[in-house]
Design a protein around this motif. Structure first.
Motif, short mmCIF file in Angstrom:
data_model
loop_
_atom_site.label_atom_id
_atom_site.label_comp_id
_atom_site.label_asym_id
_atom_site.label_seq_id
_atom_site.Cartn_x
_atom_site.Cartn_y
_atom_site.Cartn_z
N ALA A 134 0.96 -1.22 -0.08
CA ALA A 134 -0.13 -0.01 0.03
C ALA A 134 0.86 1.15 0.08
N TRP A 135 0.37 2.12 -0.04
CA TRP A 135 1.23 3.56 -0.27
C TRP A 135 2.02 3.63 1.07
N GLY A 136 3.32 3.39 0.87
CA GLY A 136 4.31 3.70 2.09
C GLY A 136 4.40 2.41 3.18
N HIS A 137 3.63 1.31 2.70
CA HIS A 137 3.68 0.23 3.61
C HIS A 137 3.84 -0.97 2.81
N GLN A 138 4.39 -2.00 3.37
CA GLN A 138 4.70 -3.24 2.51
C GLN A 138 4.91 -4.23 3.38
N LEU A 139 4.20 -5.61 3.01
CA LEU A 139 4.48 -6.90 3.97
C LEU A 139 4.87 -7.83 2.76
#
Length: 211
Positions: free
Chosen positions: A164-169
């Protein structure tokens, strides 16, 4: 009856009336206090149930403490190919036209996909060698809007990466409950630079959109 006796009788009646009125007021106050207490208990119970339900839902959706965060400012549109720091990218400069949300069976242009992230989409990318059954599981996990699913052409830190914008898993299994948790947390989440902006009416790479 003498006037003195009459006065005494009136005073007795008034005293009795005041006594009855005071008793009625005490009874009404007790009833109101009891009703207020029930309302407070009901509200407290409802709030407690909501908190417990949210905790149980989050627990069932997995622990998101492994989500990596990145600091990017939205709105910077450029032309041409962009060399992103992360693979897959999670933000930064991007094409002025967003990628239409949906499921793709071929890699999609990063520059358009990042614009979709800016609009609040969650992008699930996977190793092209991932078994078809696992790809189907990922597709089944997606809500109808504000999601992208595509194989990724390039280096990835794991078999499946959710952005997601600015987030990663990073996850290694299509059965990982954190996939659902990530979608619930970040799809149109508070990190979105342009929440509510369109996820349709953009660009669709030819022959690659499945649905």
């Amino acid at each position: 009856m003498s006037s003195k006796q009459q006065k005494s009788a009136r005073e007795a009646k008034l005293a009795q009336a005041r006594k009855e009125a005071q008793a009625s007021e005490r009874k009404r106050a007790l009833l109101l206090a009891g009703a207020s207490g029930l309302v407070v208990l009901f509200i407290a119970g409802a709030v407690g149930w909501a908190i417990l339900s949210e905790r149980e839902e989050r627990a069932a959706s997995g622990d998101l403490s492994a989500v990596k965060t990145f600091d990017y400012t939205g709105g910077n549109h450029v032309e041409g190919k962009i060399d992103y720091k992360e693979s897959p990218p999670v933000g930064g400069e991007h094409n002025a036209v967003w990628l239409n949300c949906g499921t793709y069976d071929e890699p999609v242009p990063n520059e358009h996909a990042v614009h979709s992230l800016e609009h609040g989409a969650v992008w699930i990318t996977y190793d092209p060698e991932l078994p078809e059954a696992d790809v189907d599981k990922l597709d089944d996990a997606l809500p109808d809007t504000y999601t992208l699913l595509s194989p990724y052409e390039g280096d990835m830190p794991s078999k499946i990466v959710i952005s997601a914008w600015g987030h990663q898993l990073e996850v290694d299994s299509a059965d990982d409950p954190r996939i659902d948790g990530f979608i619930k947390e970040y799809r149109q989440g508070p990190q979105t630079p342009e929440p509510g902006a369109a996820c349709t009416g953009g660009v669709t790479p030819e022959t690659s959109l499945v649905k």
